[in-house]
Design an enzyme around this catalytic site. Structure first.
Site, PDB file in Angstrom:
ATOM      1  N   GLU A  44     -33.220 -27.705 -39.215  1.00 18.28           N
ATOM      2  CA  GLU A  44     -32.641 -28.655 -38.967  1.00 18.28           C
ATOM      3  C   GLU A  44     -31.379 -30.177 -39.525  1.00 18.28           C
ATOM      4  OE1 GLU A  44     -32.743 -29.512 -35.785  1.00 18.28           O
ATOM      5  OE2 GLU A  44     -33.821 -27.878 -35.012  1.00 18.28           O
ATOM      6  N   ASP A 178     -30.879 -17.022 -33.055  1.00 21.35           N
ATOM      7  CA  ASP A 178     -29.998 -17.154 -32.484  1.00 21.35           C
ATOM      8  C   ASP A 178     -28.593 -16.740 -33.218  1.00 21.35           C
ATOM      9  OD1 ASP A 178     -30.802 -19.259 -32.862  1.00 21.35           O
ATOM     10  OD2 ASP A 178     -30.334 -19.803 -30.681  1.00 21.35           O
ATOM     11  N   GLU A 271     -35.894 -24.016 -19.968  1.00 24.51           N
ATOM     12  CA  GLU A 271     -35.219 -23.015 -21.211  1.00 24.51           C
ATOM     13  C   GLU A 271     -35.727 -21.592 -21.376  1.00 24.51           C
ATOM     14  OE1 GLU A 271     -35.622 -25.609 -24.621  1.00 24.51           O
ATOM     15  OE2 GLU A 271     -33.912 -25.125 -23.917  1.00 24.51           O
ATOM     16  N   GLU A 292     -24.713 -25.271 -25.101  1.00 24.97           N
ATOM     17  CA  GLU A 292     -25.045 -23.505 -25.367  1.00 24.97           C
ATOM     18  C   GLU A 292     -23.341 -23.048 -24.002  1.00 24.97           C
ATOM     19  OE1 GLU A 292     -27.950 -24.794 -28.088  1.00 24.97           O
ATOM     20  OE2 GLU A 292     -27.461 -24.749 -25.731  1.00 24.97           O
ATOM     21  N   THR A 395     -23.605 -24.108 -36.777  1.00 24.57           N
ATOM     22  CA  THR A 395     -24.200 -24.480 -35.104  1.00 24.57           C
ATOM     23  C   THR A 395     -24.929 -26.197 -34.261  1.00 24.57           C
ATOM     24  OG1 THR A 395     -26.152 -23.299 -34.520  1.00 24.57           O
ATOM     25  CG2 THR A 395     -26.721 -24.672 -36.207  1.00 24.57           C
TER      26      THR A 395
END
Length: 441
Positions: A44, A178, A271, A292, A395
């Site tokens: 993060e 991912d 989710e 996304e 990302t």
């Protein structure tokens, strides 16, 4: 420091609010201090990056973009993350203390995404500063993951960074994995490394063989390929956009259609969604305003100009507008009854609003198709082309202008030089990346 403030910084600029961008940059450079005794996520913390100061009319330092206050802050943070890579396998710990390094007793179990989501940011730092230590650790970590793939070409979602043994053998394209796939593609484009693209293509063959069921993607055992969860996760909705980048536009459109059907049915995407039951999976009813699906709509619209993606964007915007509160936009606690939760994640401002804005603002500088650019000569005498549309999003949806990297340093590794020619820099616009990727497939 305020994560949301940093995360939303380039959103201000992309939406045209230069005054606020300049004010916040000054606030950050005057007050940000990362010498604090706090444990942070390597993943993060790494994915917050910016390279757009010149677009706001800021007074640039003489050696920009190879130096500057925001770059110095980024280098400071990166150096505080580096102790996480002191492992036998070159795979990082998942957590690091910004002052003291890896916390005592820290678990060695880390996610595949943490290990594989480094090349874009660390590659950028190395190309701007000339210090190869950043790209070196990123490449070593990525290579270590690649070497740990199963005999059928899949990877799990968690691994022991000390032993290199898989602790989570569930293979998929969603949470925990991912962005590893994402950075193989984007890292290849950023540093002109065809080997990274080859690695993605090998993984993609296995993904299509074992995980693709009627254009949905399920979870399977990484060793055998047998189904373990016929579930769609909201995080997986980035996949159509990534497929666009490698030229699989038709496949991307089919998968997007499946994912968007969930949104149309429920008003949001939970989710986790049980594909066979057409219901949220195991009580995971939440929608925390994730970007996304919108991200994929943007990539597909840029590639095809099909108005169906604008229509999808309108429907998504209408749904999200219902979550507006006095102080922001609220997480949807339950997609079945649209109950709201008193929480707004930083990625809503960093990604969700940004991708929606870019979907409709076709004249935005980010959407430049490469027909225009600005020649810039840095202090070290190097000339590069800025603002030609060669933006690569990390990302967290922070755009990095590949052209700006040519102004700074070239360096080599044992395998190759990462030098980019001026013509490569100019030609690497978004539309060119799409056509080149198609040719590679």
């Amino acid at each position: 420091f305020s994560l949301t403030l940093i995360d939303s910084l380039d959103t201000l600029l992309i939406m045209g609010n230069k005054t606020e961008f300049v004010r916040v940059v000054k606030l950050l450079t005057d007050t940000a201090n990362f010498d604090i005794d706090i444990n942070v996520s390597v993943f993060e913390t790494n994915i917050r990056a910016h390279l757009l100061s010149h677009k706001a009319g800021l007074e640039l330092e003489e050696n920009w973009p190879c130096d500057g206050p925001l770059l110095r802050l980024a280098v400071d943070v990166a150096n505080r993350i580096l102790p996480a890579f002191n492992t036998r396998t070159n795979l990082p710990y998942g957590t690091v203390n910004l002052r003291h390094g890896v916390p005592h007793g820290e678990t060695t179990i880390t996610s595949t995404a943490t290990c594989g989501t480094l090349i874009v940011e660390f590659g950028t730092l190395s190309m701007l500063t000339g210090d190869s230590k950043y790209i070196d650790v990123a490449m070593k970590s990525t290579s270590a993951l690649w070497e740990k793939r199963s005999s059928i070409g899949l990877v799990g979602n968690h691994i022991d960074s000390n032993s290199g043994s898989w602790t989570g053998r569930e293979a998929g394209i969603g949470g925990g994995i991912d962005s590893y796939f994402e950075y193989l593609v984007k890292g290849s484009l950023l540093i002109d490394d065809p080997e990274l693209m080859d690695m993605f293509k090998e993984h993609n063959k296995a993904i299509q063989k074992y995980l693709n069921y009627a254009d949905w993607y399920i979870w399977a055992d990484m060793m055998r390929g047998s189904v373990v969860m016929p579930v769609f996760q909201s995080l997986e909705a980035f996949w159509p956009g990534l497929q666009v980048l490698v030229g699989n536009v038709t496949q991307a459109a089919k998968t997007f259609r499946n994912y968007y059907s969930v949104w149309r049915r429920l008003g949001f995407i939970p989710e986790s969604y049980a594909i066979t039951d057409n219901m949220p999976y195991s009580g995971r009813n939440e929608y925390p305003l994730r970007p996304e699906l919108i991200e994929s709509a943007w990539y597909l619209y840029v590639a095809t100009k099909d108005p169906i993606y604008l229509e999808a964007g309108m429907e998504i915007t209408k749904s999200i507008s219902k979550t507006r509160t006095k102080c922001g936009y609220a997480t949807v606690k339950n997609v079945m009854n649209h109950e709201l939760d008193d929480r707004m994640e930083s990625f809503f401002l960093a990604e969700t609003t940004k991708y929606l804005y870019l979907l409709f603002d076709t004249e935005n500088f980010i959407n430049n198709d490469g027909k225009v650019g600005v020649s810039y000569k840095s202090k070290n005498g190097k000339t590069c082309i800025l603002d030609s549309g060669s933006y690569i999003f990390n990302t967290e949806a922070h755009p990095i202008d590949k052209g700006a990297l040519e102004c700074c340093h070239n360096f080599g590794t044992k395998k190759k030089s990462f030098k980019m020619s001026l013509s490569q820099c100019e030609a690497n616009k978004f539309s060119s990346r799409l056509s080149t990727a198609r040719a590679m497939m």
